[in-house]
Design a protein around this motif. Structure first.
Motif, PDB file in Angstrom:
ATOM      1  N   THR A 130       0.838  -1.197   0.000  1.00  0.00           N
ATOM      2  CA  THR A 130       0.000   0.000   0.000  1.00  0.00           C
ATOM      3  C   THR A 130       0.871   1.244   0.000  1.00  0.00           C
ATOM      4  OG1 THR A 130      -1.673   1.210   1.278  1.00  0.00           O
ATOM      5  CG2 THR A 130      -0.089  -0.072   2.531  1.00  0.00           C
ATOM      6  N   SER A 168       2.828   6.419   3.534  1.00  0.00           N
ATOM      7  CA  SER A 168       3.659   7.514   3.029  1.00  0.00           C
ATOM      8  C   SER A 168       2.874   8.544   2.235  1.00  0.00           C
ATOM      9  CB  SER A 168       4.764   6.944   2.127  1.00  0.00           C
ATOM     10  OG  SER A 168       4.193   6.240   1.037  1.00  0.00           O
ATOM     11  N   ASP A 184       4.972  -0.493   2.672  1.00  0.00           N
ATOM     12  CA  ASP A 184       4.577   0.767   2.053  1.00  0.00           C
ATOM     13  C   ASP A 184       5.479   1.069   0.859  1.00  0.00           C
ATOM     14  OD1 ASP A 184       2.821   3.347   2.775  1.00  0.00           O
ATOM     15  OD2 ASP A 184       4.757   3.978   1.963  1.00  0.00           O
TER      16      ASP A 184
END
Length: 360
Positions: free
Chosen positions: A66, A70, A104
């Motif tokens: 995903t 950030s 991330d």
């Protein structure tokens, strides 16, 4: 670090007996089992999940890729942060005793193949890809054929996907405005590159068609750009065009709640009130905005938490082999509308013509 052989030596049993106590897959008398557990505590032995998973082909691990962590919270097209998708999925996996590993992207799509490969090397039982907004993506190779579900995105390979019902959501919003007596409804749209733009425009058009109302192209205008530096100028110009129409709209649908908040400000600067002069609805039901504007903003929820839960459930069924044959490739999730004080009910307004008829 203690090994299973150290535990066996301390307990005076074989490594196989220690394994039986740890896995509970064969009978061991109570006295022996107690001796093994005492040795485990004494040596602070930690069983090797990796070795156990290689034998059982189950790791209890789920991977998620995903950009939720950030991604800048100011990203206009996203509406709500996709962290809510992560939270919705996490709750489901936790209920099933599974561990969710989250990677991330650092807002760099180029990292997705690398992160995918890392998860596959750690033998995750399934993968969820979460996009920051409704879009089409292309997945990297999956040599292990690990089960994958997409959330807030889809591909052209038939990968199971869970996305927001953008078309249905806009349909219900406009339908609700029509039911409240509005006949001139404007729509300030997302940028052209956004998948949601076309879907919501279809919902807007379908609601007019269902009510037998004509669609005036002058009422549908782009209200957002990817270049935020010129966003306010574009919105000001769009509103100026709408308010300059000979028969101006009685209601405006905004592509998201942040846009609606700016529309409030521009209308106030022009001396217009909400909903006295014009009604406003948003999209996302981002409550830090909708419940704190004056008047409070009508909006439809972008059901990200529900999407995360649905994606997790879909992945669990794939892993268990219980997927139903009639499950759609792309599952669309709708959210509820909360009607607040930003919409006037014109259905009860009595026109001068009606007053004359009532007097006769």
């Amino acid at each position: 670090m203690a090994t299973i052989y150290d535990v066996a030596k301390a307990a005076g049993v074989s490594p196989k007996t220690v394994s039986r106590v740890l896995n509970g897959d064969a009978p061991v008398n109570a006295k022996t089992a107690d001796a093994v557990r005492a040795a485990i505590d004494q040596l602070a032995y930690v069983p090797s999940n990796a070795a156990r998973s290689m034998r059982s082909q189950r790791t209890g691990l789920i991977g998620m890729i995903t950009g939720a962590i950030s991604l800048s919270p100011g990203f206009e097209a996203a509406g709500l942060p996709d962290i809510y998708i992560v939270q919705g999925a996490q709750r489901v996996f936790a209920e099933h005793g599974l561990t969710l590993l989250i990677a991330d992207t650092g807002n760099q799509a180029s990292r997705i193949p690398e992160l995918t490969q890392t998860f596959l090397e750690h033998r995750v039982e399934g993968l969820i890809h979460v996009a920051e907004f409704h879009q089409q993506i292309q997945l990297p190779p999956n040599p292990r054929q690990t089960h994958v579900v997409l959330a807030n995105c889809f591909d052209d390979q038939g990968t199971p996907s869970v996305v927001p019902d953008d078309e249905g959501g806009q349909f219900e919003l406009v339908k609700g405005l029509i039911a409240r007596g509005h006949r001139r409804i404007a729509y300030l749209m997302l940028p052209e590159r956004m998948i949601a733009r076309g879907l919501r425009l279809s919902g807007y058009s379908a609601a007019h068609k269902a009510a037998g109302l004509p669609i005036d192209p002058a009422l549908t205008i782009t209200g957002a750009l990817s270049d935020r530096a010129h966003e306010f100028d574009l919105l000001w110009d769009a509103l100026d065009r709408l308010l300059s129409l000979p028969d101006r709209p009685t209601a405006i649908c905004c592509a998201n709640d942040k846009m609606a908040m700016r529309v409030y400000s521009i209308l106030r600067e022009r001396g217009l009130s909400v909903p006295g002069d014009i009604s406003i609805v948003g999209y996302d039901d981002y409550r830090i905005i909708t419940e704190h504007l004056h008047p409070t903003l009508t909006s439809i929820e972008l059901a990200y938490a529900a999407m995360g839960a649905r994606a997790a459930g879909r992945l669990l069924r794939l892993i268990a082999g219980t997927t139903q044959s009639d499950e759609p490739v792309i599952e669309r999730v709708a959210g509820p509308i909360t009607w607040r004080n930003s919409v006037a009910d014109l259905s009860q307004v009595v026109t001068p013509f009606q007053m004359r008829r009532n007097d006769q």
